[in-house]
Motif scaffolding. Structure first.
Motif, PDB file in Angstrom:
ATOM      1  N   ARG A   1      43.562  51.625  28.163  1.00 16.08           N
ATOM      2  CA  ARG A   1      42.526  52.044  29.118  1.00 16.08           C
ATOM      3  C   ARG A   1      41.480  50.941  29.259  1.00 16.08           C
ATOM      4  NH1 ARG A   1      39.479  56.525  31.316  1.00 16.08           N
ATOM      5  NH2 ARG A   1      37.332  56.574  30.578  1.00 16.08           N
ATOM      6  N   HIS A   2      41.081  50.346  28.118  1.00 15.67           N
ATOM      7  CA  HIS A   2      40.160  49.206  28.179  1.00 15.67           C
ATOM      8  C   HIS A   2      40.782  48.054  28.973  1.00 15.67           C
ATOM      9  CE1 HIS A   2      37.516  51.223  25.511  1.00 15.67           C
ATOM     10  NE2 HIS A   2      38.147  50.955  24.392  1.00 15.67           N
ATOM     11  N   SER A   3      42.073  47.832  28.783  1.00 19.55           N
ATOM     12  CA  SER A   3      42.755  46.740  29.487  1.00 19.55           C
ATOM     13  C   SER A   3      42.768  46.998  30.986  1.00 19.55           C
ATOM     14  CB  SER A   3      44.186  46.602  28.963  1.00 19.55           C
ATOM     15  OG  SER A   3      44.202  46.428  27.558  1.00 19.55           O
ATOM     16  N   PHE A   4      42.978  48.248  31.382  1.00 25.54           N
ATOM     17  CA  PHE A   4      42.954  48.645  32.790  1.00 25.54           C
ATOM     18  C   PHE A   4      41.633  48.231  33.428  1.00 25.54           C
ATOM     19  CE2 PHE A   4      41.237  51.988  35.593  1.00 25.54           C
ATOM     20  CZ  PHE A   4      42.154  51.982  36.635  1.00 25.54           C
ATOM     21  N   ALA A   5      40.524  48.586  32.785  1.00 25.04           N
ATOM     22  CA  ALA A   5      39.200  48.285  33.345  1.00 25.04           C
ATOM     23  C   ALA A   5      38.916  46.791  33.327  1.00 25.04           C
ATOM     24  CB  ALA A   5      38.129  49.040  32.562  1.00 25.04           C
TER      25      ALA A   5
ATOM     26  N   THR B   1      50.581  57.907  45.659  1.00 28.17           N
ATOM     27  CA  THR B   1      49.798  59.143  45.733  1.00 28.17           C
ATOM     28  C   THR B   1      48.613  58.996  44.783  1.00 28.17           C
ATOM     29  OG1 THR B   1      51.172  60.178  44.016  1.00 28.17           O
ATOM     30  CG2 THR B   1      51.814  60.533  46.316  1.00 28.17           C
ATOM     31  N   ALA B   2      47.910  60.086  44.552  1.00 23.05           N
ATOM     32  CA  ALA B   2      46.768  60.057  43.643  1.00 23.05           C
ATOM     33  C   ALA B   2      46.845  61.241  42.696  1.00 23.05           C
ATOM     34  CB  ALA B   2      45.458  60.085  44.421  1.00 23.05           C
ATOM     35  N   LEU B   3      46.432  61.008  41.464  1.00 17.72           N
ATOM     36  CA  LEU B   3      46.341  62.072  40.472  1.00 17.72           C
ATOM     37  C   LEU B   3      44.924  62.639  40.468  1.00 17.72           C
ATOM     38  CD1 LEU B   3      48.199  60.596  37.347  1.00 17.72           C
ATOM     39  CD2 LEU B   3      48.805  62.694  38.556  1.00 17.72           C
ATOM     40  N   ARG B   4      44.830  63.952  40.405  1.00 19.68           N
ATOM     41  CA  ARG B   4      43.521  64.589  40.235  1.00 19.68           C
ATOM     42  C   ARG B   4      43.358  64.885  38.746  1.00 19.68           C
ATOM     43  NH1 ARG B   4      39.884  66.942  43.513  1.00 19.68           N
ATOM     44  NH2 ARG B   4      41.295  66.733  45.292  1.00 19.68           N
ATOM     45  N   ILE B   5      42.442  64.159  38.115  1.00 15.90           N
ATOM     46  CA  ILE B   5      42.258  64.237  36.673  1.00 15.90           C
ATOM     47  C   ILE B   5      40.921  64.904  36.355  1.00 15.90           C
ATOM     48  CG2 ILE B   5      42.046  62.896  34.535  1.00 15.90           C
ATOM     49  CD1 ILE B   5      44.820  62.811  35.737  1.00 15.90           C
ATOM     50  N   THR B   6      40.952  65.856  35.440  1.00 15.22           N
ATOM     51  CA  THR B   6      39.721  66.468  34.936  1.00 15.22           C
ATOM     52  C   THR B   6      39.448  65.883  33.566  1.00 15.22           C
ATOM     53  OG1 THR B   6      40.146  68.518  36.148  1.00 15.22           O
ATOM     54  CG2 THR B   6      38.551  68.616  34.348  1.00 15.22           C
ATOM     55  N   GLY B   7      38.378  65.102  33.464  1.00 13.47           N
ATOM     56  CA  GLY B   7      38.074  64.390  32.229  1.00 13.47           C
ATOM     57  C   GLY B   7      36.969  65.038  31.442  1.00 13.47           C
ATOM     58  N   LYS B   8      36.217  64.225  30.707  1.00 14.31           N
ATOM     59  CA  LYS B   8      35.144  64.728  29.857  1.00 14.31           C
ATOM     60  C   LYS B   8      34.066  65.432  30.685  1.00 14.31           C
ATOM     61  CE  LYS B   8      35.510  61.458  26.008  1.00 14.31           C
ATOM     62  NZ  LYS B   8      34.784  60.451  25.198  1.00 14.31           N
TER      63      LYS B   8
ATOM     64  N   GLY C   1      37.559  43.398  40.820  1.00 13.66           N
ATOM     65  CA  GLY C   1      37.331  44.815  41.094  1.00 13.66           C
ATOM     66  C   GLY C   1      35.858  45.161  41.120  1.00 13.66           C
ATOM     67  N   ASP C   2      35.472  46.093  41.979  1.00 15.45           N
ATOM     68  CA  ASP C   2      34.082  46.536  42.105  1.00 15.45           C
ATOM     69  C   ASP C   2      33.726  47.438  40.931  1.00 15.45           C
ATOM     70  OD1 ASP C   2      31.574  47.014  43.829  1.00 15.45           O
ATOM     71  OD2 ASP C   2      32.316  49.047  43.426  1.00 15.45           O
ATOM     72  N   LEU C   3      32.557  47.185  40.321  1.00 14.36           N
ATOM     73  CA  LEU C   3      32.161  47.921  39.129  1.00 14.36           C
ATOM     74  C   LEU C   3      32.003  49.414  39.411  1.00 14.36           C
ATOM     75  CD1 LEU C   3      31.562  47.218  36.168  1.00 14.36           C
ATOM     76  CD2 LEU C   3      29.130  47.176  36.751  1.00 14.36           C
ATOM     77  N   ARG C   4      31.460  49.747  40.571  1.00  8.91           N
ATOM     78  CA  ARG C   4      31.292  51.165  40.919  1.00  8.91           C
ATOM     79  C   ARG C   4      32.655  51.849  41.066  1.00  8.91           C
ATOM     80  NH1 ARG C   4      26.628  54.051  40.122  1.00  8.91           N
ATOM     81  NH2 ARG C   4      24.807  52.835  40.737  1.00  8.91           N
ATOM     82  N   ALA C   5      33.603  51.153  41.673  1.00  9.69           N
ATOM     83  CA  ALA C   5      34.939  51.724  41.836  1.00  9.69           C
ATOM     84  C   ALA C   5      35.603  51.928  40.475  1.00  9.69           C
ATOM     85  CB  ALA C   5      35.793  50.807  42.714  1.00  9.69           C
ATOM     86  N   ILE C   6      35.420  50.956  39.571  1.00 13.57           N
ATOM     87  CA  ILE C   6      36.000  51.088  38.239  1.00 13.57           C
ATOM     88  C   ILE C   6      35.358  52.265  37.499  1.00 13.57           C
ATOM     89  CG2 ILE C   6      36.275  49.927  36.009  1.00 13.57           C
ATOM     90  CD1 ILE C   6      36.372  47.270  37.549  1.00 13.57           C
ATOM     91  N   GLN C   7      34.065  52.454  37.695  1.00  8.24           N
ATOM     92  CA  GLN C   7      33.386  53.605  37.100  1.00  8.24           C
ATOM     93  C   GLN C   7      34.029  54.909  37.556  1.00  8.24           C
ATOM     94  OE1 GLN C   7      29.384  54.192  38.483  1.00  8.24           O
ATOM     95  NE2 GLN C   7      29.083  56.064  37.301  1.00  8.24           N
ATOM     96  N   GLU C   8      34.294  55.014  38.844  1.00 10.38           N
ATOM     97  CA  GLU C   8      34.914  56.228  39.380  1.00 10.38           C
ATOM     98  C   GLU C   8      36.327  56.414  38.838  1.00 10.38           C
ATOM     99  OE1 GLU C   8      33.634  58.644  41.246  1.00 10.38           O
ATOM    100  OE2 GLU C   8      31.694  57.662  41.060  1.00 10.38           O
TER     101      GLU C   8
ATOM    102  N   LEU D   1      37.534  55.382  36.014  1.00 12.13           N
ATOM    103  CA  LEU D   1      37.504  55.733  34.598  1.00 12.13           C
ATOM    104  C   LEU D   1      36.897  57.109  34.346  1.00 12.13           C
ATOM    105  CD1 LEU D   1      36.350  52.326  33.044  1.00 12.13           C
ATOM    106  CD2 LEU D   1      38.631  53.336  32.916  1.00 12.13           C
ATOM    107  N   GLY D   2      36.124  57.603  35.315  1.00 12.82           N
ATOM    108  CA  GLY D   2      35.481  58.901  35.134  1.00 12.82           C
ATOM    109  C   GLY D   2      34.231  58.829  34.289  1.00 12.82           C
ATOM    110  N   HIS D   3      33.582  57.656  34.263  1.00  7.60           N
ATOM    111  CA  HIS D   3      32.331  57.525  33.516  1.00  7.60           C
ATOM    112  C   HIS D   3      31.192  58.202  34.277  1.00  7.60           C
ATOM    113  CE1 HIS D   3      33.788  53.683  31.230  1.00  7.60           C
ATOM    114  NE2 HIS D   3      34.213  54.798  30.676  1.00  7.60           N
ATOM    115  N   ALA D   4      30.362  58.945  33.565  1.00  6.84           N
ATOM    116  CA  ALA D   4      29.222  59.600  34.202  1.00  6.84           C
ATOM    117  C   ALA D   4      28.128  58.598  34.538  1.00  6.84           C
ATOM    118  CB  ALA D   4      28.677  60.694  33.289  1.00  6.84           C
TER     119      ALA D   4
END
Length: 327
Positions: A276-280, A198-205, A288-295, A297-300
């Motif tokens: 978290r750094h290890s995940f990325a 499944t997927a988690l819906r996360i609200t980040g910074k 892994g695609d950089l854009r996908a990793i950005q999404e 991680l929730g980076h703006a």
């Protein structure tokens, strides 16, 4: 007092953001600015607190530097030398480059707000550059070390009870398997406990929402914790609880990681956030695609995520120099 400035009476001053004294107009602008950061820009409470602290320290400096509690009009009269004197004073207090940059960004933000709401423009800030950024690369764990950290059997050696070891393993699994921040993992409710695939819906910074896929191993770790947890968890209550059943304090997770560092011989850089750094990093190293990793991680900004490419390049160079006959 610098020439051209007019002294103000004590009656013109009023407290702003704590014990600091400043003119009433500046107090009102400061409070309105902090409110806009929290409500309009939706910055996190910690960021708003840090920006407020930076402004408080800047206004304290201006009070001593100018000889009077500062008012909004003083911002129009500021010179580049005033700003540089403040930066030098903060560096003298031991503030490092990144903190100085954040403080300068806070003051720039406040002066933009002041110009927008009162028309007072601070031209001095347009010619002052912040300290040069010395970009420290994240320090991820190796693949084997990360897998050992999320192993409940490894954690069990330092935990008081099996369910606590399972809880800590589940939290670490979320950090490494989903790339969550520790605040995001501990902010989950019981009803949000994920099922496999499944997927988690996360609200980040900044209130930014993202969907993060849940690996079967992560869901299994959470299921093991829930099976062993001695407390009946309310659906709208915290997913992870402490020994007495209350919300889990992040310091307990940090202490669990500290115990693992000693038991597994890991470096001091092995922290919960390092997972978290290890995940990325591990996603990127495996194509892994950089854009996908950005999404994920929730980076703006993509530039924030690109730092992980530097880690990958450094490891490639290290491997090259270690293995090539002509290196």
């Amino acid at each position: 007092m610098p020439p051209g400035r007019q002294a103000r009476t004590r009656e013109d001053a009023a407290p702003v953001i704590g014990p600091l004294l400043a003119a009433a107009d500046l107090r009102a602008s400061a409070e309105a600015w902090l409110t806009s950061l929290a409500t309009e820009r939706r910055l996190s409470d910690k960021t708003v607190e840090a920006y407020g602290r930076d402004l408080r320290q800047f206004l304290t400096f201006l009070r001593d530097h100018l000889g009077d509690p500062p008012a909004a009009a003083d911002f129009a009269d500021l010179r580049p030398t005033d700003i540089r004197a403040w930066l030098a004073a903060r560096r003298g207090d031991g503030l490092a480059g990144p903190s100085l940059s954040r403080a300068l960004a806070a003051i720039r933000s406040f002066t933009r707000f002041l110009e927008k709401t009162t028309g007072t423009r601070t031209t001095a800030l347009t010619v002052v550059r912040g300290p040069k950024k010395r970009h420290a690369l994240p320090k991820p764990l190796s693949r084997d070390a990360a897998l050992r950290v999320i192993d409940a059997e490894e954690i069990d050696t330092g935990a008081a009870e099996p369910w606590i070891a399972a809880r800590d393993a589940a939290v670490f699994a979320l950090l490494y398997g989903c790339g969550l921040r520790i605040s995001e993992a501990l902010g989950l409710t019981r009803s949000e406990a994920p099922a496999p695939d499944t997927a988690l819906r996360i609200t980040g910074k900044g209130g930014k929402t993202r969907l993060v896929p849940v690996l079967p191993a992560v869901a299994e770790a959470i299921a093991d914790y829930l099976r062993l947890c001695p407390y009946a968890l309310a659906a709208d209550g915290p997913l992870f609880v402490g020994a007495r059943g209350g919300p889990l304090n992040p310091r307990l997770i940090q202490r669990a990681m500290a115990r693992l560092r000693g038991a597994l011989g890991l470096p001091d850089s092995a922290t919960p956030h390092a997972l978290r750094h290890s995940f990325a990093t591990h996603l990127l190293m495996n194509g892994g695609d950089l854009r996908a990793i950005q999404e994920l991680l929730g980076h703006a900004s993509l530039s924030t995520t690109q730092v992980y490419t530097e880690i990958d390049e450094n490891r490639l160079l290290e491997a090259y120099h270690a293995a090539h006959p002509r290196a």
